[in-house]
Design a protein around this motif. Structure first.
Motif, short mmCIF file in Angstrom:
data_model
loop_
_atom_site.label_atom_id
_atom_site.label_comp_id
_atom_site.label_asym_id
_atom_site.label_seq_id
_atom_site.Cartn_x
_atom_site.Cartn_y
_atom_site.Cartn_z
N UNK A 85 124.12 20.18 40.21
CA UNK A 85 124.13 18.98 39.79
C UNK A 85 123.00 17.88 40.57
N UNK A 86 122.65 16.92 39.72
CA UNK A 86 121.49 16.27 40.13
C UNK A 86 122.03 15.43 41.46
N UNK A 87 123.14 15.31 41.62
CA UNK A 87 123.73 14.37 42.68
C UNK A 87 124.38 15.20 43.73
N UNK A 88 124.13 16.75 43.63
CA UNK A 88 124.81 17.86 44.68
C UNK A 88 123.87 17.43 45.75
N UNK A 89 124.84 17.81 46.88
CA UNK A 89 124.39 17.40 48.72
C UNK A 89 123.96 18.88 49.05
N UNK A 90 124.24 20.24 48.13
CA UNK A 90 124.05 21.45 48.68
C UNK A 90 122.51 21.40 49.05
N UNK A 91 122.21 22.56 50.19
CA UNK A 91 120.79 22.56 50.49
C UNK A 91 120.18 24.07 50.06
N UNK A 92 121.18 24.65 49.05
CA UNK A 92 120.77 26.07 48.57
C UNK A 92 119.26 25.92 47.99
N UNK A 93 118.59 26.98 48.36
CA UNK A 93 117.13 27.12 47.91
C UNK A 93 116.93 28.35 47.40
N UNK A 94 118.04 29.31 47.45
CA UNK A 94 117.55 30.64 46.82
C UNK A 94 118.98 31.35 46.47
N UNK A 95 118.71 32.21 45.38
CA UNK A 95 119.76 32.90 44.79
C UNK A 95 120.86 33.57 45.83
#
Length: 264
Positions: free
Chosen positions: A124-134
């Motif tokens: 989501x556009x407002x997600x605070x997740x820092x995920x950058x890889x599968x």
């Protein structure tokens, strides 16, 4: 008296010429205005681009009626196998087109590879997740992952390929939620009903409510190919072939490129 007779003969001949010309002109006009209705079954990921191409095509072929039917490639192929009246099929994978060709349901000489695409992970556009890889999908904050139903939705099949590539399939299996097509998965991410989703880069590009967290390496999944062709049972094969050819025209190519597709 002879002059008068000759004059009458000339008038009669001229009248016949004009009458014949009028009939030919009318016949041409009638042939030209003969309406043609085509049903196009296309992968859901093509919806935005094909809707725009429909408008452009009708400007060139105003006597043609196009009905666009979108869904997962597997479901659309199954509909054709069950006898649905479809003129053109455009899949998001070679697999579903091959299934129809093997069943002798496609006019093989009309089938051509049109486009390519990329697999991306979106949040989501407002997600605070820092995920950058599968491979970070295994992290605890990610509890719901949306993908297309792997048996019928090509992007779902590609998603499984990527998960296997990163060796995370078993670890995230309980988090996965299957959607009926890529657009449904995109909607889930947009509305926050899932923490992340696997879609095509073209789907992510048209959405203002998601952001791309990662792009799947090209060697992590099967090559993405969008083939198109005329269904053998089409009652308007000539017009259907003309539409398939149009998909490779400069006008159509410009639209596909605008939406982020790769031209093959």
């Amino acid at each position: 008296m002879k002059l008068l007779k000759r004059g009458v003969v000339v008038v009669v001949l001229l009248s016949m010429v004009f009458a014949l010309a009028g009939c030919q002109s009318t016949a041409k006009e009638e042939a030209k205005s003969e309406p043609v209705a085509l049903t196009i079954s296309a992968a859901a990921s093509l919806k935005d681009a094909m809707t725009e191409i429909q408008i452009l095509y009708l400007e060139e072929a105003p006597d043609t009626t196009l009905t666009l039917n979108f869904g997962s490639s597997g479901s659309l192929a199954q509909q054709i196998q069950q006898g649905a009246e479809v003129d053109v099929f455009m899949s998001a994978s070679s697999k579903d087109m091959t299934t129809l060709k093997d069943a002798q349901l496609m006019s093989d000489d009309t089938v051509k590879n049109i486009l390519g695409n990329e697999v991306v992970l979106v949040v989501p556009k407002d997600s605070t997740t820092t995920i950058t890889s599968f491979d970070q999908l295994v992290d605890p904050p990610i509890t719901k992952i949306g993908i297309g139903e792997p048996t019928s939705v090509p992007v779902g099949q590609y998603a499984v390929d990527v998960f296997n590539f990163y060796k995370i399939t078993d670890q995230i299996e309980s988090k996965i939620i299957n959607g009926k097509d890529v657009k449904e998965v995109l909607t889930w991410v947009e509305t926050g009903n899932v923490d992340a989703g696997v879609v095509y880069s073209t789907d992510a590009k048209v959405s203002t409510s998601v952001k791309v967290a990662a792009i799947a390496p090209a060697d992590s999944h099967k090559t993405i190919v969008y083939p198109a062709g005329v269904v053998k049972a089409s009652k308007n094969a000539e017009a259907a072939t003309a539409f398939v050819d149009y998909l490779s025209s400069d006008a159509a190519t410009e639209v596909f490129e605008k939406y982020g597709f790769t031209i093959l």
